[in-house]
Design a protein around this motif. Sequence first.
Motif, PDB file in Angstrom:
ATOM      1  N   UNK A   1       0.827  -1.211   0.000  1.00 60.52           N
ATOM      2  CA  UNK A   1       0.000   0.000   0.000  1.00 60.52           C
ATOM      3  C   UNK A   1       0.863   1.263   0.000  1.00 60.52           C
ATOM      4  N   UNK A   2       1.943   1.239   0.776  1.00 63.15           N
ATOM      5  CA  UNK A   2       2.854   2.392   0.800  1.00 63.15           C
ATOM      6  C   UNK A   2       3.490   2.617  -0.566  1.00 63.15           C
ATOM      7  N   UNK A   3       3.934   1.535  -1.213  1.00 59.57           N
ATOM      8  CA  UNK A   3       4.543   1.648  -2.536  1.00 59.57           C
ATOM      9  C   UNK A   3       3.520   2.145  -3.567  1.00 59.57           C
ATOM     10  N   UNK A   4       2.290   1.651  -3.472  1.00 65.55           N
ATOM     11  CA  UNK A   4       1.223   2.095  -4.372  1.00 65.55           C
ATOM     12  C   UNK A   4       0.961   3.584  -4.167  1.00 65.55           C
ATOM     13  N   UNK A   5       0.901   4.007  -2.906  1.00 65.14           N
ATOM     14  CA  UNK A   5       0.644   5.410  -2.600  1.00 65.14           C
ATOM     15  C   UNK A   5       1.715   6.314  -3.211  1.00 65.14           C
ATOM     16  N   UNK A   6       2.968   5.898  -3.145  1.00 59.55           N
ATOM     17  CA  UNK A   6       4.057   6.710  -3.693  1.00 59.55           C
ATOM     18  C   UNK A   6       3.924   6.900  -5.204  1.00 59.55           C
ATOM     19  N   UNK A   7       3.577   5.824  -5.912  1.00 59.69           N
ATOM     20  CA  UNK A   7       3.415   5.934  -7.365  1.00 59.69           C
ATOM     21  C   UNK A   7       2.126   6.671  -7.706  1.00 59.69           C
ATOM     22  N   UNK A   8       1.074   6.414  -6.941  1.00 64.82           N
ATOM     23  CA  UNK A   8      -0.240   7.012  -7.224  1.00 64.82           C
ATOM     24  C   UNK A   8      -0.241   8.523  -7.012  1.00 64.82           C
ATOM     25  N   UNK A   9       0.717   9.038  -6.252  1.00 63.17           N
ATOM     26  CA  UNK A   9       0.789  10.496  -6.060  1.00 63.17           C
ATOM     27  C   UNK A   9       0.923  11.224  -7.393  1.00 63.17           C
ATOM     28  N   UNK A  10       1.557  10.572  -8.379  1.00 58.87           N
ATOM     29  CA  UNK A  10       1.708  11.178  -9.709  1.00 58.87           C
ATOM     30  C   UNK A  10       0.369  11.372 -10.402  1.00 58.87           C
ATOM     31  N   UNK A  11      -0.632  10.630  -9.974  1.00 60.10           N
ATOM     32  CA  UNK A  11      -1.946  10.661 -10.621  1.00 60.10           C
ATOM     33  C   UNK A  11      -3.034  11.173  -9.682  1.00 60.10           C
ATOM     34  N   UNK A  12      -2.632  12.003  -8.729  1.00 61.29           N
ATOM     35  CA  UNK A  12      -3.568  12.472  -7.697  1.00 61.29           C
ATOM     36  C   UNK A  12      -4.789  13.150  -8.299  1.00 61.29           C
ATOM     37  N   UNK A  13      -4.596  14.038  -9.246  1.00 68.66           N
ATOM     38  CA  UNK A  13      -5.747  14.773  -9.807  1.00 68.66           C
ATOM     39  C   UNK A  13      -6.688  13.835 -10.567  1.00 68.66           C
ATOM     40  N   UNK A  14      -6.123  12.879 -11.316  1.00 67.26           N
ATOM     41  CA  UNK A  14      -6.970  11.933 -12.048  1.00 67.26           C
ATOM     42  C   UNK A  14      -7.718  11.003 -11.092  1.00 67.26           C
ATOM     43  N   UNK A  15      -7.047  10.575 -10.024  1.00 75.03           N
ATOM     44  CA  UNK A  15      -7.702   9.712  -9.036  1.00 75.03           C
ATOM     45  C   UNK A  15      -8.839  10.455  -8.359  1.00 75.03           C
TER      46      UNK A  15
ATOM     47  N   UNK B   1     -14.948  11.091  -7.922  1.00 74.96           N
ATOM     48  CA  UNK B   1     -16.198  11.864  -7.887  1.00 74.96           C
ATOM     49  C   UNK B   1     -17.363  11.059  -8.464  1.00 74.96           C
ATOM     50  N   UNK B   2     -17.063   9.980  -9.164  1.00 72.49           N
ATOM     51  CA  UNK B   2     -18.110   9.114  -9.706  1.00 72.49           C
ATOM     52  C   UNK B   2     -18.722   8.333  -8.541  1.00 72.49           C
ATOM     53  N   UNK B   3     -20.042   8.280  -8.448  1.00 73.71           N
ATOM     54  CA  UNK B   3     -20.662   7.536  -7.349  1.00 73.71           C
ATOM     55  C   UNK B   3     -20.175   6.081  -7.304  1.00 73.71           C
ATOM     56  N   UNK B   4     -19.901   5.624  -6.114  1.00 77.19           N
ATOM     57  CA  UNK B   4     -19.434   4.267  -5.778  1.00 77.19           C
ATOM     58  C   UNK B   4     -17.994   3.972  -6.203  1.00 77.19           C
ATOM     59  N   UNK B   5     -17.270   4.942  -6.714  1.00 78.12           N
ATOM     60  CA  UNK B   5     -15.846   4.763  -7.023  1.00 78.12           C
ATOM     61  C   UNK B   5     -15.053   5.387  -5.877  1.00 78.12           C
ATOM     62  N   UNK B   6     -14.307   4.550  -5.179  1.00 77.31           N
ATOM     63  CA  UNK B   6     -13.463   5.017  -4.078  1.00 77.31           C
ATOM     64  C   UNK B   6     -12.085   5.373  -4.620  1.00 77.31           C
ATOM     65  N   UNK B   7     -11.274   5.943  -3.763  1.00 79.78           N
ATOM     66  CA  UNK B   7      -9.900   6.268  -4.153  1.00 79.78           C
ATOM     67  C   UNK B   7      -9.143   5.002  -4.537  1.00 79.78           C
ATOM     68  N   UNK B   8      -9.361   3.919  -3.786  1.00 80.60           N
ATOM     69  CA  UNK B   8      -8.681   2.657  -4.096  1.00 80.60           C
ATOM     70  C   UNK B   8      -9.120   2.107  -5.444  1.00 80.60           C
TER      71      UNK B   8
END
Length: 170
Positions: A131-145, A150-157
């Motif tokens: 999860x920590x490794x995923x978080x580090x890479x996912x930071x590059x896509x923060x705005x897209x995530x 914002x779509x109903x029933x879509x979580x950050x994960x």
Amino acid sequence: MHKHGLIKGSFIPPRNIRELRDLMRYKTKLVSVRSSEKNRIQNSLTVSNIMISNIVSDSFGKSASTIIKYAMEHPDEIDTDYTSFLHKSMLHKANEINMSMQGTISQEQASKMNVCFNHLSYVEICISQIDEAIFLIAKDFKSQIELFATIPSITTKSATAIISEIGVDM
């Protein structure tokens, strides 16, 4: 047709998307391993005629895990009162829990469950590291995530999982 550029090549995502995809898929496998270990423990409880899972909502919650581990370590104590192990929100179920713990855990089942609990603990550590490794890479896509979330029933994960599979250039 390919020779003349009429067929588009396969989509090869950028490196960071490929790495995110690899980590997300590995996390899925680790979560599956965690579920398998929990099922093995539950099977051992069933074989031992311990039905705490019928009373509590989470057999692997803090109170239930403490009770199960105590029963594994003290198999000869038949009429144990487990009320002292319960969280105050579970006290109203004390009699039912005590009755559900009337089975006997054999030495073989206790050994198996001990290995399963140790492996489960290790897998939990591995999942948190992934999860920590995923978080580090996912930071590059923060705005897209955040946009996906914002779509109903879509979580950050789940937004992270979608991006890891299809990329951000849709």
